[in-house]
Structure formats: structure tokens, C-alpha cells
Scaffold this active site. Structure first.
Site, PDB file in Angstrom:
ATOM      1  N   GLY A  34      -8.644   3.906   7.588  1.00 10.37           N
ATOM      2  CA  GLY A  34      -8.462   5.350   7.713  1.00 10.37           C
ATOM      3  C   GLY A  34      -6.998   5.761   7.719  1.00 10.37           C
ATOM      4  O   GLY A  34      -6.651   6.798   7.166  1.00 10.37           O
ATOM      5  N   HIS A  71      -8.755   0.045  -3.223  1.00 11.07           N
ATOM      6  CA  HIS A  71      -9.555  -0.128  -2.005  1.00 11.07           C
ATOM      7  C   HIS A  71     -10.335   1.163  -1.759  1.00 11.07           C
ATOM      8  O   HIS A  71      -9.755   2.169  -1.358  1.00 11.07           O
ATOM      9  CB  HIS A  71      -8.573  -0.442  -0.858  1.00 11.07           C
ATOM     10  CG  HIS A  71      -9.208  -0.634   0.474  1.00 11.07           C
ATOM     11  ND1 HIS A  71      -8.473  -0.706   1.643  1.00 11.07           N
ATOM     12  CD2 HIS A  71     -10.505  -0.777   0.846  1.00 11.07           C
ATOM     13  CE1 HIS A  71      -9.286  -0.882   2.671  1.00 11.07           C
ATOM     14  NE2 HIS A  71     -10.533  -0.915   2.219  1.00 11.07           N
ATOM     15  N   HIS A 109      -1.496  -1.839  -3.983  1.00 11.75           N
ATOM     16  CA  HIS A 109      -2.739  -1.537  -3.272  1.00 11.75           C
ATOM     17  C   HIS A 109      -2.891  -0.022  -3.133  1.00 11.75           C
ATOM     18  O   HIS A 109      -1.999   0.656  -2.616  1.00 11.75           O
ATOM     19  CB  HIS A 109      -2.677  -2.201  -1.890  1.00 11.75           C
ATOM     20  CG  HIS A 109      -3.908  -2.073  -1.065  1.00 11.75           C
ATOM     21  ND1 HIS A 109      -4.985  -2.926  -1.181  1.00 11.75           N
ATOM     22  CD2 HIS A 109      -4.233  -1.193  -0.082  1.00 11.75           C
ATOM     23  CE1 HIS A 109      -5.915  -2.580  -0.296  1.00 11.75           C
ATOM     24  NE2 HIS A 109      -5.486  -1.522   0.388  1.00 11.75           N
ATOM     25  N   ASP A 154      -5.184   3.056  -1.657  1.00 13.27           N
ATOM     26  CA  ASP A 154      -6.201   3.369  -0.650  1.00 13.27           C
ATOM     27  C   ASP A 154      -6.873   4.698  -0.944  1.00 13.27           C
ATOM     28  O   ASP A 154      -6.272   5.762  -0.737  1.00 13.27           O
ATOM     29  CB  ASP A 154      -5.539   3.419   0.732  1.00 13.27           C
ATOM     30  CG  ASP A 154      -5.143   2.039   1.218  1.00 13.27           C
ATOM     31  OD1 ASP A 154      -6.032   1.177   1.301  1.00 13.27           O
ATOM     32  OD2 ASP A 154      -3.946   1.826   1.493  1.00 13.27           O
ATOM     33  N   GLY A 161      -1.621  -3.353   9.613  1.00  9.30           N
ATOM     34  CA  GLY A 161      -0.740  -3.905  10.644  1.00  9.30           C
ATOM     35  C   GLY A 161      -0.048  -5.203  10.263  1.00  9.30           C
ATOM     36  O   GLY A 161       0.431  -5.921  11.136  1.00  9.30           O
ATOM     37  N   SER A 194       3.173   0.519   6.061  1.00 10.27           N
ATOM     38  CA  SER A 194       4.254   1.147   6.825  1.00 10.27           C
ATOM     39  C   SER A 194       5.449   0.229   7.009  1.00 10.27           C
ATOM     40  O   SER A 194       6.591   0.696   7.021  1.00 10.27           O
ATOM     41  CB  SER A 194       3.727   1.655   8.167  1.00 10.27           C
ATOM     42  OG  SER A 194       3.034   0.647   8.822  1.00 10.27           O
ATOM     43  N   MET A 210     -12.514   3.400   0.221  1.00 11.55           N
ATOM     44  CA  MET A 210     -13.081   3.713   1.540  1.00 11.55           C
ATOM     45  C   MET A 210     -13.868   5.005   1.385  1.00 11.55           C
ATOM     46  O   MET A 210     -13.473   6.074   1.865  1.00 11.55           O
ATOM     47  CB  MET A 210     -11.935   3.847   2.562  1.00 11.55           C
ATOM     48  CG  MET A 210     -11.325   2.498   2.908  1.00 11.55           C
ATOM     49  SD  MET A 210      -9.693   2.629   3.647  1.00 11.55           S
ATOM     50  CE  MET A 210      -8.700   2.684   2.175  1.00 11.55           C
ATOM     51  N   SER A 217       0.863  -1.182   0.000  1.00 17.22           N
ATOM     52  CA  SER A 217       0.000   0.000   0.000  1.00 17.22           C
ATOM     53  C   SER A 217       0.901   1.234   0.000  1.00 17.22           C
ATOM     54  O   SER A 217       1.743   1.389   0.885  1.00 17.22           O
ATOM     55  CB  SER A 217      -0.879   0.025   1.250  1.00 17.22           C
ATOM     56  OG  SER A 217      -1.268   1.356   1.542  1.00 17.22           O
ATOM     57  N   GLY A 268      -2.647   4.424   7.863  1.00 11.66           N
ATOM     58  CA  GLY A 268      -1.602   3.405   7.888  1.00 11.66           C
ATOM     59  C   GLY A 268      -0.940   3.416   9.254  1.00 11.66           C
ATOM     60  O   GLY A 268      -1.194   4.303  10.073  1.00 11.66           O
ATOM     61  N   MET A 291      -9.626   7.371   0.048  1.00 14.10           N
ATOM     62  CA  MET A 291     -10.399   7.772   1.237  1.00 14.10           C
ATOM     63  C   MET A 291     -11.059   9.121   1.001  1.00 14.10           C
ATOM     64  O   MET A 291     -10.421  10.021   0.452  1.00 14.10           O
ATOM     65  CB  MET A 291      -9.467   7.891   2.445  1.00 14.10           C
ATOM     66  CG  MET A 291      -8.697   6.632   2.738  1.00 14.10           C
ATOM     67  SD  MET A 291      -7.628   6.884   4.165  1.00 14.10           S
ATOM     68  CE  MET A 291      -6.841   5.268   4.246  1.00 14.10           C
ATOM     69  N   MET A 333     -10.598  -6.570   7.107  1.00 16.28           N
ATOM     70  CA  MET A 333      -9.774  -5.471   7.636  1.00 16.28           C
ATOM     71  C   MET A 333      -9.205  -5.883   8.996  1.00 16.28           C
ATOM     72  O   MET A 333      -9.934  -6.330   9.882  1.00 16.28           O
ATOM     73  CB  MET A 333     -10.593  -4.194   7.789  1.00 16.28           C
ATOM     74  CG  MET A 333     -10.954  -3.486   6.479  1.00 16.28           C
ATOM     75  SD  MET A 333      -9.544  -3.011   5.442  1.00 16.28           S
ATOM     76  CE  MET A 333      -8.667  -1.861   6.511  1.00 16.28           C
ATOM     77  N   ASP A 372      -5.616  -6.488   5.575  1.00 19.97           N
ATOM     78  CA  ASP A 372      -5.089  -5.137   5.362  1.00 19.97           C
ATOM     79  C   ASP A 372      -5.033  -4.420   6.702  1.00 19.97           C
ATOM     80  O   ASP A 372      -6.071  -4.222   7.345  1.00 19.97           O
ATOM     81  CB  ASP A 372      -6.017  -4.415   4.380  1.00 19.97           C
ATOM     82  CG  ASP A 372      -5.548  -3.016   4.030  1.00 19.97           C
ATOM     83  OD1 ASP A 372      -4.459  -2.612   4.463  1.00 19.97           O
ATOM     84  OD2 ASP A 372      -6.300  -2.322   3.305  1.00 19.97           O
TER      85      ASP A 372
END
Ligand code: DX5
Ligand code: ZN
Length: 219
Positions: A143, A65, A32, A34, A178, A199, A67, A7, A145, A36, A138, A176
Site C-alpha cells: 500500500g 506489481h 519495479h 507499483d 523496507g 524510499s 496490487m 520502485s 512506500g 494500486m 512481501m 519488497d
């Protein structure tokens, strides 16, 4: 071997071209992205132009993805921009004709996927499994990373895996949030097919090595 989908959310956007190039040369399978909107989640990231830009510099499939509160309005836009997988949230579509939205994604030429938040019962999406190519469980609240992996994810993945196996469905399971070299092997053992990681890759001194390490931890 599970698929790895980096991501780019927490990468340096000033170096987007270099980042995509690094992913191209890595063992990553997908990219990936994201998206938002500041309404479905309390953060705003990026939209169609970044997907378009990424598409110009990669052959790796783009996993988008969404969101956002009204994903159905943007299916064509994201598909035209180059999305290969379009992932909509169950929670954003609860009061809509979700099957029609998923079918529209497939008709656009993209692969439909559905994402489910950590506080929604996993069995809520069982009926939708046959309409999608992938279910995203999830492992953080969407929201941002860099959040801590929610341990209850293992049980949720196992419950979903059991359902899919029992019903002879080959729907992929994605997680997705952690994801790291510490939990990748266990996730893979639970039945995860696709791991998103942000991250852990972009905070690493050597992102290429971090991607290879994640990949090597999976079955
Ligand atoms: C969270 C996003 C994730 C996130 C992953 O809302 O959907 O894709 O960027 O980042 P890490 O791996 O840092 O949790
Ligand atoms: Zn994501």
C-alpha cells in the site's frame, strides 16, 4: 549477486523521465512499478500510461506489481504497455482460477510472478511455484512506500527457499518493502534473488550510489 529493482512509487513524478534515466545508468537490474487500485490496498498510485511511458525510455525489464482486485482483467493491457514481469497477488486471486491467470500471463509473453502478503502462510503458494518465474514475499503490508521491514520475513524466505531447493525449482524469490543496506546482506544470505527498494533510494542524496551500495551488500 541479487538483482536490484528500484520502485519509483516514492520518486518525484514530475521528474519521471530523469528518474528512469538515472535507473538506466545505475547498477539496477529491473524497474519495479507499483500499481494500486484503492481497493486491494488503501492507496491509489498509477496504471497503464505510466508503464507505457517508462517503457519508452528504458531497456531494463519492467517488473509490474499489481496490487489490484481484478488483475486478470488487465494482463493484456499491462503486457501491451511493456510489462516484462506481471506480478499478481495470491490474496486477490484466492477465489479465482489462479493457475489459469498465471498461464495467461505467460501466454501474453510476460513472465508470471505471484506476491504473498505478510499475514498469509507461506506454504499456501508452494503448489503454485512451478507456474511462476518468481515469488514475491512481501516484507511490509502492501500500500505504501517507506514502511518498516517486517523481521518475520527472514523465516518466510528461508522456508520458501527450502521448499524450492528440495523440489529442484529455480523460481526466483523477491522481497519488497523496507529493504535497505542494513538488511540486504542478510536477505541475500537467506536466499533472496531480487530486492525491491524504494524510499531508501529516492530519499538518498545520491540515488545512484544507494543502488550500488545495495547491490554490493548482496552475494
Ligand atoms: C509497497 C510497494 C513497494 C514499496 C517499496 O506496497 O509494493 O514496492 O514502494 O518501498 P520501500 O522500499 O520504501 O518500502
Ligand atoms: Zn511493490
Amino acid at each position: 549477486m541479487a538483482l536490484i529493482a528500484p520502485s519509483i512509487l516514492n520518486s518525484d513524478f514530475l521528474k519521471l523521465g530523469e528518474t528512469i534515466q538515472m535507473i538506466n545508468e545505475s547498477e539496477a537490474d529491473w524497474i519495479h512499478l507499483d500499481v494500486m487500485d484503492g481497493s486491494f490496498v488503501p492507496n491509489i498510485s498509477f496504471g497503464i500510461p505510466i508503464v507505457e511511458a517508462a517503457k519508452k525510455t528504458t531497456k531494463k525489464p519492467l517488473d509490474v506489481h499489481l496490487m489490484i482486485v481484478h488483475p486478470e482483467k488487465y494482463i493484456e493491457g499491462f503486457r501491451k504497455a511493456g510489462a516484462d514481469i506481471i506480478n499478481v497477488h495470491f490474496e486477490a486471486c484466492k477465489d479465482k482460477n489462479l493457475i489459469a491467470i498465471l498461464n495467461e500471463i505467460r501466454a501474453s509473453g510476460a513472465k508470471p510472478a505471484i506476491a504473498i502478503n505478510p499475514d498469509t502462510r507461506i506454504n499456501k503458494i508452494f503448489d503454485l511455484a512451478e507456474y511462476v518465474d518468481m515469488i514475491l514475499v512481501m516484507s511490509v503490508f502492501p500500500g505504501f512506500g517507506g514502511q518498516k521491514f517486517i523481521e518475520a520475513t527472514y523465516d518466510r524466505v528461508q522456508e520458501l527457499k527450502q521448499f524450492l531447493t528440495h523440489n529442484k525449482l529455480d523460481t526466483l524469490i523477491q522481497v519488497d518493502g523496507g529493504v535497505s543496506a542494513d538488511n540486504a546482506a542478510k536477505l541475500s544470505n537467506c536466499g533472496v534473488d531480487v530486492m525491491v527498494a524504494g524510499s531508501v533510494i529516492f530519499n538518498a542524496e545520491n540515488p545512484l550510489k544507494s543502488i550500488a551500495e545495495l547491490k554490493s551488500k548482496t552475494q
